[in-house]
Design an enzyme around this catalytic site. Sequence first.
Site, PDB file in Angstrom:
ATOM      1  N   THR A  19      -6.671  -3.399  26.857  1.00  0.00           N
ATOM      2  CA  THR A  19      -8.014  -2.787  26.834  1.00  0.00           C
ATOM      3  C   THR A  19      -9.007  -3.966  27.519  1.00  0.00           C
ATOM      4  O   THR A  19      -8.538  -5.121  27.214  1.00  0.00           O
ATOM      5  CB  THR A  19      -8.328  -2.395  25.652  1.00  0.00           C
ATOM      6  OG1 THR A  19      -9.763  -2.098  25.695  1.00  0.00           O
ATOM      7  CG2 THR A  19      -8.327  -3.379  24.507  1.00  0.00           C
ATOM      8  N   GLY A  20      -9.763  -3.413  27.951  1.00  0.00           N
ATOM      9  CA  GLY A  20     -10.791  -4.470  28.563  1.00  0.00           C
ATOM     10  C   GLY A  20     -11.292  -3.870  30.050  1.00  0.00           C
ATOM     11  O   GLY A  20     -11.329  -2.831  30.278  1.00  0.00           O
TER      12      GLY A  20
ATOM     13  N   ASP B 136      -7.659   0.790  34.665  1.00  0.00           N
ATOM     14  CA  ASP B 136      -6.348   0.498  34.413  1.00  0.00           C
ATOM     15  C   ASP B 136      -5.529   1.320  33.581  1.00  0.00           C
ATOM     16  O   ASP B 136      -4.244   1.481  33.776  1.00  0.00           O
ATOM     17  CB  ASP B 136      -6.244  -0.929  33.797  1.00  0.00           C
ATOM     18  CG  ASP B 136      -6.943  -0.786  32.521  1.00  0.00           C
ATOM     19  OD1 ASP B 136      -8.133  -0.609  32.314  1.00  0.00           O
ATOM     20  OD2 ASP B 136      -6.543  -1.160  31.345  1.00  0.00           O
TER      21      ASP B 136
ATOM     22  N   THR C  63     -10.988   1.958  25.162  1.00  0.00           N
ATOM     23  CA  THR C  63      -9.999   2.369  25.144  1.00  0.00           C
ATOM     24  C   THR C  63      -9.158   2.057  23.831  1.00  0.00           C
ATOM     25  O   THR C  63      -9.240   1.373  23.237  1.00  0.00           O
ATOM     26  CB  THR C  63      -9.099   1.291  26.410  1.00  0.00           C
ATOM     27  OG1 THR C  63      -9.856   1.308  27.540  1.00  0.00           O
ATOM     28  CG2 THR C  63      -7.851   2.042  26.693  1.00  0.00           C
TER      29      THR C  63
ATOM     30  N   ARG D 221     -13.801   6.178  40.065  1.00  0.00           N
ATOM     31  CA  ARG D 221     -13.339   4.970  39.609  1.00  0.00           C
ATOM     32  C   ARG D 221     -12.067   5.282  38.824  1.00  0.00           C
ATOM     33  O   ARG D 221     -12.294   5.977  38.013  1.00  0.00           O
ATOM     34  CB  ARG D 221     -14.191   4.266  39.015  1.00  0.00           C
ATOM     35  CG  ARG D 221     -13.633   2.871  38.250  1.00  0.00           C
ATOM     36  CD  ARG D 221     -14.445   2.379  37.215  1.00  0.00           C
ATOM     37  NE  ARG D 221     -13.755   1.154  36.902  1.00  0.00           N
ATOM     38  CZ  ARG D 221     -13.234   1.081  35.687  1.00  0.00           C
ATOM     39  NH1 ARG D 221     -13.071   2.205  35.030  1.00  0.00           N
ATOM     40  NH2 ARG D 221     -12.627  -0.265  35.112  1.00  0.00           N
TER      41      ARG D 221
HETATM   42  N1  GLY Z   1      -9.968  -0.336  30.328  1.00  0.00           N
HETATM   43  C1  GLY Z   1     -10.578   0.783  30.853  1.00  0.00           C
HETATM   44  C2  GLY Z   1     -11.362   0.926  31.870  1.00  0.00           C
HETATM   45  O1  GLY Z   1     -11.366  -0.291  32.870  1.00  0.00           O
HETATM   46  O2  GLY Z   1     -11.512   1.771  32.598  1.00  0.00           O
END
Ligand code: GLY
Length: 222
Positions: free
Chosen positions: A105-106, A85, A54, A82
């Site tokens: 990010t993560g 976040d 991200t 899906r």
């Molecule tokens: N942080 C990006 C995701 O989990 O899609």
Amino acid sequence: MLVAEGAEKFAHKEGFERKNMLTDRAKAHYRKRIKEMAAQAAAKELKPYSGHDTVGMVCLDGKGKMTAATSTSGLFMKKKGRVGDSPVSGSGFYADSKKGAASATGLGEDLMKGCISYEIVRLMGEGMHPQEACETAVNRLDGELRERRGEAGDISLIAMNPKGEWGAATNIEGFSFAVVTEELEPTVYLVTRGEDGRCTYEKASEEWMETYMKTRMAPIEE
Ligand code: GLY
């Protein structure tokens, strides 16, 4: 918050260009991962491929307005439908010009459990410096996740307050971010997380920058 067809119509109306963002390099990563998944069960773990994650930003303009933005294609090989976040206000990003802005990010599933970007902005609103707010929120969420299920996904955050003070925190090795201000030319920093959860950063060396670019551009062995 607009999604799907409505979002697309709105984007066209606003003059956004329709473009296929899939690159040959991303396709090569996909083919490689498919082979790996067929070869070993461990490779089924969802994680971004090296060189992809991200992109998050927080900004303060000359009139004191703050904004935050994230851009991602989400975790590699994610399930259809899906939503991570990144587009979720409060989790992937949050901005309040009076308190500050944050971007994450993560692992989206874990970042959302802590409404982490909102939490950092809330802590800045209570008077915490962005660095302290980032560390507090990241360490709390990391600790809670580990207590509940013995592990925590990747969590990395950047934040800035209306004074232009900034901070960053992570629970992983190798998180990097960049800062630019009127006084500071674009500068890349590398974050190190100590045993006590405190995060320190140092300017990335020329050598690190070169290696980073070389790794990102290296041919993909399929
Ligand atoms: N942080 C990006 C995701 O989990 O899609």
